[in-house]
Write a protein that holds these residues in place. Structure first.
Motif, short mmCIF file in Angstrom:
data_model
loop_
_atom_site.label_atom_id
_atom_site.label_comp_id
_atom_site.label_asym_id
_atom_site.label_seq_id
_atom_site.Cartn_x
_atom_site.Cartn_y
_atom_site.Cartn_z
N ILE A 148 0.78 -1.26 0.06
CA ILE A 148 -0.05 0.02 -0.21
C ILE A 148 0.77 1.20 -0.20
O ILE A 148 0.65 1.79 -0.55
CB ILE A 148 -0.90 0.01 1.37
N ARG A 162 -10.21 -4.68 7.75
CA ARG A 162 -9.36 -4.87 6.53
C ARG A 162 -9.54 -6.37 6.06
O ARG A 162 -8.66 -6.71 5.09
CB ARG A 162 -7.88 -4.68 6.87
N SER A 176 -5.55 3.66 2.84
CA SER A 176 -6.28 2.41 2.94
C SER A 176 -7.85 2.65 3.28
O SER A 176 -8.82 2.33 2.34
CB SER A 176 -5.97 1.29 3.33
#
Length: 530
Positions: free
Chosen positions: A133, A223, A402
């Motif tokens: 990420i 997540r 994210s």
């Protein structure tokens, strides 16, 4: 495939992988032992079968790939093997795949699954995902590989809940007990969570096992990638919250602390009058429950009052034993779970109230602000500004990106063809790691191309609140129109304008009354003198 799995050939390959895993991981500590892998294996297959129910046959995950990746996922864990061993996982596993091909007749190298299994093993970890990420290297395969998602979610599910608590303590104990053996590991890996618990302010606090919950474990639920995995995570996440609350209660000599320790979204940031934080929490509980009952009505449980009322009308006909039994039964009835919880901030003038589904903090706050603008009534005395938080993350760039990317996509999904103007509203408190000039451009990368920045009249506002080590984000409309959700200022302005209007009306009425009195006096004057 799912109905016939495993075939005789597949079973031979699975058995060989299990043997390799058990032999290799025998030297690992209990936090990453063969029993952990067996739990991941079981959950990965469960998730794969559950996901398959909603997919066409050609899109269902390959169960053999899922099971082998689950069995092998920690064999080359960088915390336990050398950098040289972990450098080329495919080369490490290739002899195994070649041997099983000759023994079982199932050639996974030839059909390409050996390469896929190895790629999953390389990408399954939390730390690898963070690095991808941060580097902007999350590709389509990573986003869409269902087999990867099943193994990832299964591994992360074993990091939370009861087993997650045990594993965290086990790893902490291992890094202390075998400090000399772990010296090289600690140099290579992230800082170890050695102390179990320390008071805040202690030098070891940031690397304690308890802090690890706040840095990572409490964020796992948000997540996960598979829907069945997300459902399994809810109960485990709540167990961790209860555990952390119990730790703090016991540390404080059995006296429960005011609210839960961790800031956990979604929820609402609140600024309030200094010294009135407790009162603010109390008044917001009442306000939010009232609004939530209107916006998200709860089904009423069947009331037992009717029977009790009829008994009272009969003059207490039931004997004492039955009455006691009824009272005991009423105590056993489940209590209605509150939808809001105060999270400690340990900061004057700042409160955080977390919200449980189905409460949407953005809708909750905007509804209340619109009511205050219309009526001038806040129903609170100490609350100043409300800032909704749709989700929280650790305050580092990869985690923030994210979270922000997910929330922005959800906000844009309602009108997929429209191109919005937007503005990032960033507020930072008690935080000196990230800098505004650095963070704002990183957040802007989360907005898809075609949407443009407007500082004067944006249609969407990305609200970003960084507080200590936590970041909260939401995407809202009409932020300026709703006076940045400052209900105290809105109410004061509304009431002052109405008082001004009333004063002007009253002044006009007084002028008319004086004029009328003057006219009457002049007309009646001569008569009174006579």
């Amino acid at each position: 495939m799912a109905s016939t799995y495993p075939t005789k050939e597949e079973a031979l390959v699975v058995a060989a992988a299990e043997e390799l895993m058990v032999k290799t991981m025998a030297r690992y500590d209990p936090s990453h032992d063969a029993f952990h892998v067996q739990r991941v294996r079981r959950n990965a297959l469960h998730l794969a079968r559950a996901v398959s129910l909603g997919l066409s046959e050609d899109k269902r995950p390959d169960l053999l790939t899922v099971e082998l990746a689950a069995l092998l996922h920690d064999v080359l864990d960088k915390k336990y093997v050398s950098a040289e061993e972990a450098a080329d996982p495919y080369a490490f596993f290739l002899p195994f795949f070649e041997k099983t091909a000759s023994e079982s007749g199932l050639d996974l190298v030839k059909d390409g699954r050996a390469r896929l299994i190895t790629r999953i093993v390389e990408n399954v970890s939390w730390s690898t995902e963070k690095k991808l990420i941060a580097a902007g290297k999350i590709d389509d395969w990573y986003r869409n590989c269902v087999e990867l998602h099943c193994v990832q979610d299964a591994d992360r599910l074993d990091a939370i809940g009861a087993f997650g608590i045990l594993r965290c303590a086990a790893y902490s104990a291992a890094t202390n007990q075998y400090e000399s053996a772990y010296t090289e590991m600690q140099r290579r890996a992230e800082p170890c969570d050695s102390a179990l618990h320390t008071p805040e302010g202690d030098p070891a606090h940031e690397s304690s096992a308890i802090q690890h919950f706040h840095d990572k474990l409490l964020h796992i639920k948000d997540r996960l990638k598979t829907e069945p995995g997300k459902r399994l995570a809810d109960k485990r996440h709540k167990l961790m919250l209860d555990f952390l609350q119990a730790v703090e209660d016991e540390y404080n000599d059995g006296t429960p602390i005011w609210g839960q320790r961790q800031i956990d979204g979604p929820g609402v940031w609140v600024t309030c009058v200094k010294g009135k934080e407790r009162q603010t929490v109390g008044e917001l509980y009442d306000l939010f429950e009232s609004l939530a009952n209107e916006l998200w009505p709860q089904e009423s449980a069947p009331s037992a009052n009717a029977e009790e009322d009829s008994d009272e009308e009969d003059g207490g006909a039931e004997d004492l034993e039955k009455q006691i039994a009824k009272e005991v039964e009423s105590m056993k009835r489940p209590r209605k779970e509150t939808r809001f919880a105060n999270c400690q901030t340990n900061t004057p003038c700042v409160v955080f109230i977390s919200c449980k589904p189905p409460v949407d903090p953005v809708k909750l706050v905007t509804t209340h602000v619109e009511n205050v603008m219309r009526t001038g009534v806040t129903h609170t005395r100490f609350t100043q500004r409300l800032t909704p938080v749709a989700g929280t993350s650790v305050a580092n760039v990869p985690e923030i990106q994210s979270l922000c990317g997910r929330l922005v996509r959800e906000a844009l999904a309602a009108e997929p063809d429209k191109k919005f103007t937007y503005k990032i509203e960033l507020r930072m408190r008690n935080h000196n790691t990230l800098k505004r000039d650095t963070l704002i451009p990183e957040i802007a990368k989360c907005v898809p191309e075609g949407h443009t920045v407007s500082l004067d009249n944006p249609e969407l506002f990305i609200l970003v609140e960084v507080f200590k080590s936590v970041c909260g984000i939401s995407v809202v409309k009409d932020y300026y129109k709703l006076h940045k959700f400052n209900v105290m200022e809105i109410a004061n302005a509304k009431n002052l304008s109405e008082e001004g209007a009333d004063s002007r009306v009253q002044a006009e009425k007084s002028k008319v009354a004086i004029a009328e009195t003057s006219n009457v006096s002049s007309a009646a004057g001569p008569e009174e003198k006579s």
